[in-house]
Design a protein around this motif. Structure first.
Motif, PDB file in Angstrom:
ATOM      1  N   ASN A   1       0.851  -1.184   0.000  1.00  0.00           N
ATOM      2  CA  ASN A   1       0.000   0.000   0.000  1.00  0.00           C
ATOM      3  C   ASN A   1       0.891   1.238   0.000  1.00  0.00           C
ATOM      4  OD1 ASN A   1      -1.816   2.068   0.424  1.00  0.00           O
ATOM      5  ND2 ASN A   1      -2.864   1.069   2.127  1.00  0.00           N
ATOM      6  N   GLN A   2       0.746   2.097  -0.982  1.00  0.00           N
ATOM      7  CA  GLN A   2       1.561   3.317  -1.039  1.00  0.00           C
ATOM      8  C   GLN A   2       0.994   4.434  -0.174  1.00  0.00           C
ATOM      9  OE1 GLN A   2      -0.427   2.388  -3.540  1.00  0.00           O
ATOM     10  NE2 GLN A   2      -1.363   4.183  -4.460  1.00  0.00           N
ATOM     11  N   ASN A   3      -0.217   4.263   0.387  1.00  0.00           N
ATOM     12  CA  ASN A   3      -0.870   5.317   1.162  1.00  0.00           C
ATOM     13  C   ASN A   3      -0.727   5.182   2.674  1.00  0.00           C
ATOM     14  OD1 ASN A   3      -1.849   6.603  -1.185  1.00  0.00           O
ATOM     15  ND2 ASN A   3      -3.473   5.086  -1.309  1.00  0.00           N
ATOM     16  N   GLY A   4      -0.327   4.041   3.173  1.00  0.00           N
ATOM     17  CA  GLY A   4      -0.214   3.862   4.614  1.00  0.00           C
ATOM     18  C   GLY A   4      -0.201   2.403   5.000  1.00  0.00           C
ATOM     19  N   PRO A   5      -0.123   2.129   6.298  1.00  0.00           N
ATOM     20  CA  PRO A   5       0.047   0.757   6.759  1.00  0.00           C
ATOM     21  C   PRO A   5      -1.218  -0.099   6.764  1.00  0.00           C
ATOM     22  CG  PRO A   5       0.079   2.253   8.618  1.00  0.00           C
ATOM     23  CD  PRO A   5       0.018   3.103   7.378  1.00  0.00           C
ATOM     24  N   GLY A   6      -2.382   0.458   6.501  1.00  0.00           N
ATOM     25  CA  GLY A   6      -3.616  -0.323   6.530  1.00  0.00           C
ATOM     26  C   GLY A   6      -4.128  -0.672   5.151  1.00  0.00           C
ATOM     27  N   PRO A   7      -5.322  -1.262   5.090  1.00  0.00           N
ATOM     28  CA  PRO A   7      -5.934  -1.622   3.809  1.00  0.00           C
ATOM     29  C   PRO A   7      -6.153  -0.390   2.927  1.00  0.00           C
ATOM     30  CG  PRO A   7      -7.157  -2.559   5.645  1.00  0.00           C
ATOM     31  CD  PRO A   7      -6.146  -1.627   6.228  1.00  0.00           C
ATOM     32  N   ASN A   8      -6.236  -0.627   1.640  1.00  0.00           N
ATOM     33  CA  ASN A   8      -6.456   0.444   0.682  1.00  0.00           C
ATOM     34  C   ASN A   8      -7.659   0.071  -0.183  1.00  0.00           C
ATOM     35  OD1 ASN A   8      -6.097   2.786  -0.724  1.00  0.00           O
ATOM     36  ND2 ASN A   8      -4.247   2.150  -1.764  1.00  0.00           N
ATOM     37  N   PRO A   9      -8.878   0.433   0.249  1.00  0.00           N
ATOM     38  CA  PRO A   9     -10.079   0.056  -0.497  1.00  0.00           C
ATOM     39  C   PRO A   9     -10.015   0.531  -1.948  1.00  0.00           C
ATOM     40  CG  PRO A   9     -10.663   1.012   1.623  1.00  0.00           C
ATOM     41  CD  PRO A   9      -9.185   1.227   1.428  1.00  0.00           C
TER      42      PRO A   9
END
Length: 183
Positions: A44-52
């Motif tokens: 994920n390039q946006n952060g440590p969690g899921p990327n819907p």
């Protein structure tokens, strides 16, 4: 879709393999050295969690035996309703140094496939810029990270952003999967 291509391509080959245990520095180019890395990761390039709405995966199979490095990396970033970016590269260097694993190599293929069924976009014939992935142990917050330096499919005339065997700064999160390093 085009607005996502450069971000997706930059993220796309950011393959993966983190969960690496620190050990003595080892470079694939050292004669007699054996290293192997096998990995599948969700990124994920946006952060440590899921990327819907997105699924970004990478597979790494790289090894070095007696100074010869070989292997292949496939990174794929799917944008729901937009399309897919798929980058493959052949490994020309594998280095493990202080727990950081770096894999570099020339792009074998890069394809952007729009979800609407229109014609895919590919890199120009003969286009094989060096790409690089670095995989880091967990940071101070326990997050696994990776770094990517690659080529720009939208502007293939630009020089490669990676240098053979050179690590890249962590710029993406590993949110799932498994990586195994063999020595």
């Amino acid at each position: 879709m085009r607005k996502y291509v450069s971000v997706a391509l930059a993220a796309a080959a950011t393959a993966t393999l983190i969960a690496v245990t620190a050990g003595p520095a080892a470079a694939a180019r050292d004669s007699g050295q054996h290293l192997g890395v096998h990995s599948w990761t969700l990124l994920n390039q946006n952060g440590p969690g899921p990327n819907p709405g997105q699924r970004f995966t990478a597979q790494v199979d790289a090894r070095t035996d007696n100074g010869r490095t070989r292997g292949h990396v496939v990174a794929q970033h799917v944008f729901d309703g937009e399309g897919t970016v798929r980058v493959e590269f052949d490994v020309d260097c594998l280095v493990v140094d202080g727990g950081v694993v770096t894999v570099t190599g020339p792009v074998a293929s890069a394809v952007v496939t729009p979800a609407d069924g229109s014609a895919p976009t590919t890199g120009p014939a003969g286009w094989h810029p060096e790409t690089g992935l670095s995989f880091y142990p967990a940071d101070t917050e326990g997050h696994l990270r990776a770094g990517w330096a690659g080529a720009d499919l939208l502007h293939p005339e630009n020089p490669p952003r990676a240098t053979r065997c050179t690590p890249t700064p962590a710029n993406i999160w590993v949110i799932g999967g498994r990586t195994v390093v063999h020595r």
